[in-house]
Design a protein around this motif. Sequence first.
Motif, PDB file in Angstrom:
ATOM      1  N   PRO A 105      36.774  25.241  45.223  1.00 56.30           N
ATOM      2  CA  PRO A 105      36.462  26.871  45.590  1.00 56.30           C
ATOM      3  C   PRO A 105      34.820  26.889  46.098  1.00 56.30           C
ATOM      4  CG  PRO A 105      37.174  26.665  43.358  1.00 56.30           C
ATOM      5  CD  PRO A 105      37.316  25.049  43.900  1.00 56.30           C
ATOM      6  N   ASP A 109      32.160  32.093  46.856  1.00 55.59           N
ATOM      7  CA  ASP A 109      33.597  32.976  46.363  1.00 55.59           C
ATOM      8  C   ASP A 109      33.292  33.102  44.606  1.00 55.59           C
ATOM      9  OD1 ASP A 109      34.008  33.408  48.848  1.00 55.59           O
ATOM     10  OD2 ASP A 109      35.507  31.758  49.035  1.00 55.59           O
ATOM     11  N   GLU A 110      32.987  31.911  44.156  1.00 55.69           N
ATOM     12  CA  GLU A 110      32.972  31.855  42.622  1.00 55.69           C
ATOM     13  C   GLU A 110      32.116  32.933  42.342  1.00 55.69           C
ATOM     14  OE1 GLU A 110      34.785  30.026  40.714  1.00 55.69           O
ATOM     15  OE2 GLU A 110      36.093  29.834  42.295  1.00 55.69           O
ATOM     16  N   ASN A 111      30.781  33.003  42.769  1.00 55.47           N
ATOM     17  CA  ASN A 111      29.714  33.964  42.393  1.00 55.47           C
ATOM     18  C   ASN A 111      30.292  35.503  42.621  1.00 55.47           C
ATOM     19  OD1 ASN A 111      27.828  31.993  41.934  1.00 55.47           O
ATOM     20  ND2 ASN A 111      26.906  32.380  43.695  1.00 55.47           N
ATOM     21  N   ARG A 113      33.546  36.385  42.767  1.00 58.02           N
ATOM     22  CA  ARG A 113      34.702  36.701  41.778  1.00 58.02           C
ATOM     23  C   ARG A 113      34.205  37.202  40.449  1.00 58.02           C
ATOM     24  NH1 ARG A 113      37.063  32.236  44.450  1.00 58.02           N
ATOM     25  NH2 ARG A 113      38.915  33.017  45.618  1.00 58.02           N
ATOM     26  N   ARG A 114      33.147  36.417  39.921  1.00 54.86           N
ATOM     27  CA  ARG A 114      32.190  36.681  38.669  1.00 54.86           C
ATOM     28  C   ARG A 114      31.471  38.235  38.635  1.00 54.86           C
ATOM     29  NH1 ARG A 114      33.148  36.303  33.630  1.00 54.86           N
ATOM     30  NH2 ARG A 114      31.370  36.560  32.416  1.00 54.86           N
TER      31      ARG A 114
END
Length: 144
Positions: A105, A109-111, A113-114
């Motif tokens: 990932p 994108d992880e940021n 999504r969070r």
Amino acid sequence: MGVGEWKTRIHGIGKRRTWRKLHLGVNEATGEIVAAVVTTNDISDDQVFCDLLDGVEGEIAQVSGDGAYDKCKCYEKARQKGAKITIPPRKNAVIWQHGNCRGTPHPRDENLRRIRICGRKKWKHESGYHRRSLSETTMFRLKA
């Protein structure tokens, strides 16, 4: 916007008056300036990002910056340096690499999504983004 900035936007850049931008890399734990780049006013922040990171000797634990650094090349350079990336995605940001891809990932994108799950304010606290203000304090000390 000051009078000088307004005049520049309306009439263009004068022959005599222009300004320089000072881009700083700051160790937030010590308040020490670890990298500096001076540019003309027509160079954007993300264009100097790689030079700033290259100017830092040693390990970089975390890279924090404002939305101006929300660019693929900035994430890639920080990833190469092995740093945790806490750059807030723009308000209208979309996922770059969807979950059905085989690769790992993307940190942005992880940021994102969070942020969608818990909200921007809580994400800033969880990720340590609020520590960026310590580097702003370094800039204030430099100016004063």
